[in-house]
Enzyme design. Structure first.
Site, mmCIF file in Angstrom:
data_model
loop_
_atom_site.group_PDB
_atom_site.id
_atom_site.type_symbol
_atom_site.label_atom_id
_atom_site.label_comp_id
_atom_site.label_asym_id
_atom_site.label_seq_id
_atom_site.Cartn_x
_atom_site.Cartn_y
_atom_site.Cartn_z
ATOM 1 N N SER A 1 6.313 -7.648 2.616
ATOM 2 C CA SER A 1 5.391 -7.801 3.755
ATOM 3 C C SER A 1 5.634 -9.119 4.467
ATOM 4 C CB SER A 1 3.952 -7.777 3.238
ATOM 5 O OG SER A 1 3.055 -8.140 4.252
ATOM 6 N N GLN B 1 -6.640 -12.096 1.374
ATOM 7 C CA GLN B 1 -5.493 -11.498 0.679
ATOM 8 C C GLN B 1 -4.911 -12.435 -0.384
ATOM 9 O OE1 GLN B 1 -3.331 -10.842 4.420
ATOM 10 N NE2 GLN B 1 -3.246 -8.665 3.926
ATOM 11 N N TYR C 1 -3.144 -10.549 -2.889
ATOM 12 C CA TYR C 1 -2.111 -9.652 -2.367
ATOM 13 C C TYR C 1 -0.835 -10.390 -1.963
ATOM 14 C CZ TYR C 1 -0.120 -6.401 1.203
ATOM 15 O OH TYR C 1 0.693 -5.595 1.966
ATOM 16 N N LYS D 1 3.470 -9.839 -2.714
ATOM 17 C CA LYS D 1 4.505 -9.523 -1.728
ATOM 18 C C LYS D 1 5.619 -10.561 -1.738
ATOM 19 C CE LYS D 1 2.951 -5.641 -0.744
ATOM 20 N NZ LYS D 1 3.738 -4.396 -0.810
ATOM 21 N N ILE E 1 0.839 -2.859 10.449
ATOM 22 C CA ILE E 1 1.135 -1.456 10.739
ATOM 23 C C ILE E 1 -0.170 -0.674 10.535
ATOM 24 C CG2 ILE E 1 2.680 0.480 10.150
ATOM 25 C CD1 ILE E 1 4.177 -2.225 10.797
HETATM 26 P P1 NAD Z 1 -1.410 3.300 2.577
HETATM 27 O O1 NAD Z 1 -2.658 2.913 1.880
HETATM 28 O O2 NAD Z 1 -1.498 4.313 3.654
HETATM 29 O O3 NAD Z 1 -0.304 3.798 1.536
HETATM 30 C C1 NAD Z 1 -0.207 3.299 0.253
HETATM 31 C C2 NAD Z 1 0.383 4.365 -0.621
HETATM 32 O O4 NAD Z 1 0.542 3.853 -1.957
HETATM 33 C C3 NAD Z 1 -0.508 5.598 -0.714
HETATM 34 O O5 NAD Z 1 0.285 6.760 -0.650
HETATM 35 C C4 NAD Z 1 -1.155 5.460 -2.065
HETATM 36 O O6 NAD Z 1 -1.558 6.695 -2.651
HETATM 37 C C5 NAD Z 1 -0.020 4.818 -2.838
HETATM 38 N N1 NAD Z 1 -0.450 4.181 -4.065
HETATM 39 C C6 NAD Z 1 -1.466 3.284 -4.224
HETATM 40 N N2 NAD Z 1 -1.574 2.955 -5.514
HETATM 41 C C7 NAD Z 1 -0.627 3.659 -6.177
HETATM 42 C C8 NAD Z 1 -0.255 3.742 -7.540
HETATM 43 N N3 NAD Z 1 -0.877 3.051 -8.478
HETATM 44 N N4 NAD Z 1 0.775 4.561 -7.871
HETATM 45 C C9 NAD Z 1 1.415 5.289 -6.926
HETATM 46 N N5 NAD Z 1 1.102 5.253 -5.636
HETATM 47 C C10 NAD Z 1 0.086 4.435 -5.263
HETATM 48 O O7 NAD Z 1 -0.809 1.934 3.139
HETATM 49 P P2 NAD Z 1 0.613 1.570 3.790
HETATM 50 O O8 NAD Z 1 0.332 0.595 4.844
HETATM 51 O O9 NAD Z 1 1.396 2.793 4.110
HETATM 52 O O10 NAD Z 1 1.280 0.775 2.585
HETATM 53 C C11 NAD Z 1 2.572 1.047 2.095
HETATM 54 C C12 NAD Z 1 3.215 -0.265 1.646
HETATM 55 O O11 NAD Z 1 3.439 -1.076 2.795
HETATM 56 C C13 NAD Z 1 2.355 -1.091 0.701
HETATM 57 O O12 NAD Z 1 3.174 -1.644 -0.310
HETATM 58 C C14 NAD Z 1 1.824 -2.203 1.582
HETATM 59 O O13 NAD Z 1 1.530 -3.373 0.882
HETATM 60 C C15 NAD Z 1 2.990 -2.377 2.528
HETATM 61 N N6 NAD Z 1 2.667 -3.055 3.768
HETATM 62 C C16 NAD Z 1 1.781 -2.509 4.652
HETATM 63 C C17 NAD Z 1 1.504 -3.177 5.823
HETATM 64 C C18 NAD Z 1 0.553 -2.635 6.841
HETATM 65 O O14 NAD Z 1 0.187 -3.401 7.774
HETATM 66 N N7 NAD Z 1 0.132 -1.373 6.756
HETATM 67 C C19 NAD Z 1 2.111 -4.397 6.097
HETATM 68 C C20 NAD Z 1 2.988 -4.939 5.167
HETATM 69 C C21 NAD Z 1 3.262 -4.249 4.005
HETATM 70 C C1 RM4 Z 2 0.179 -6.734 5.340
HETATM 71 C C2 RM4 Z 2 -0.259 -7.614 6.484
HETATM 72 C C3 RM4 Z 2 -1.085 -6.792 7.393
HETATM 73 C C4 RM4 Z 2 -2.220 -6.159 6.619
HETATM 74 C C5 RM4 Z 2 -1.665 -5.380 5.458
HETATM 75 C C6 RM4 Z 2 -2.742 -4.759 4.598
HETATM 76 O O1 RM4 Z 2 0.955 -7.365 4.430
HETATM 77 O O2 RM4 Z 2 -0.981 -8.705 5.988
HETATM 78 O O3 RM4 Z 2 -1.584 -7.565 8.464
HETATM 79 O O4 RM4 Z 2 -2.938 -5.310 7.479
HETATM 80 O O5 RM4 Z 2 -0.906 -6.199 4.661
#
Ligand code: NAD
Ligand code: RM4
Length: 260
Positions: free
Chosen positions: A150, A160, A163, A167, A196
């Protein structure tokens, strides 16, 4: 002089991939993109079987199946990897995407929130990467490990505190794995999404003022969509990225560099 023949773009025909947490959001978009590029994809899920994801990919002619496991659970990961190996006949690409971010104030945070976030986000990446690497090393044909870190690996976040270290840890872990697994032809990289819109931050971004503030800070003028991550991850999985190892790819619309 004849120009060198162009390669075929992002082609993953014959490759076997596992995407964790692919029932929705970024993981789902990645699974769909890898399948579109020709890979046979195992879609990991934790709670509800993602029948819509499987049906959508199958309807478009992709090869896919769902496999259940909590990535934080050692036994469940071991069982999942056996099933993946049996059904795919091996493994070439692992995408570590599963992750959680329960937004929480630091001063009130119970240690259980810290522990669970570490377990899913970091322990989970260790468990799946080690199991996948063992399969790939045995195969002797190289591989790809791509982990979704991230922008939070580079900057802090007020709600966070549990969190952002996970990352940063994922990014660091991929750097070390790149050294360990590079000699086996297995490249290890991380992808760093910005903000996102997915379920993970739906509530956090439901405040119109916060959403507008974030949008204003992103030079391309919008929040990211899960599909914005699919191409970069697919690229790292392809032959064209064979010399990219231990790298981090920021996919944030320019958010990180927009400091002033
Ligand atoms: P999301 O909540 O839509 O998806 C997360 C997915 O992980 C879901 O399918 C959920 O069921 C699964 N999950 C959660 N715990 C689990 C477990 N113990 N075992 C198996 N699967 C599990 O959110 P997202 O934004 O699609 O997140 C996907 C990845 O992207 C994450 O690692 C998140 O940290 C990372 N990320 C997201 C953003 C953002 O802004 N959305 C930014 C940076 C990084
Ligand atoms: C990412 C970043 C985004 C937040 C998600 C959950 O790492 O910090 O801004 O929305 O996490």
């Amino acid at each position: 002089m004849t120009a060198p023949q162009a390669r075929s773009g992002m082609d993953l025909t014959g490759r076997r991939a596992l995407v964790t947490g692919a029932s929705r959001g970024i993981g789902r978009a990645i699974a769909e993109r890898l399948a579109e590029a020709g890979a046979h994809v195992a879609v990991n899920y934790h709670a509800t079987e993602p029948v819509d994801v499987i049906a959508g990919i199958t309807d478009r002619g992709g090869r896919v199946f769902a496999v259940r496991a909590d990535v934080a659970d050692e036994m469940q990961v071991a069982t999942m990897m056996i099933e993946v190996q049996q059904r795919l006949g091996g493994l070439d690409i692992l995408v570590n995407n599963a992750g959680i971010c329960p937004f929480y104030e630091f001063l009130d945070m119970p240690v259980e929130i810290w522990d669970r976030t570490q377990a899913v986000n970091l322990r989970g990446v260790f468990l799946t990467s080690q199991a996948a690497a063992r399969i790939m090393v045995d195969q002797g044909t190289g591989g790809r490990i791509i982990s979704i870190s991230s922008i939070s690996a580079l900057v802090g976040g007020g709600q966070q505190t549990h969190y952002t270290p996970t990352k940063a840890g994922i990014k660091s872990f991929m750097q070390s794995l790149a050294i360990v697994l590079g000699p086996h032809g297995i490249t290890c990289n991380s992808v760093l999404p910005g903000t996102i819109t997915t379920d993970i931050n739906r509530e956090d971004l439901s405040d119109p003022a916060k959403r507008a503030y974030m949008e204003k800070r992103i030079p391309v003028g919008r929040l990211g969509e899960p599909e914005d991550l699919a191409g970069p991850v697919c690229f790292l999985a392809c032959d064209e990225a064979r010399y990219v190892n231990g790298a981090e790819l920021l996919v944030d619309g320019g958010l990180f560099v927009n400091l002033q």
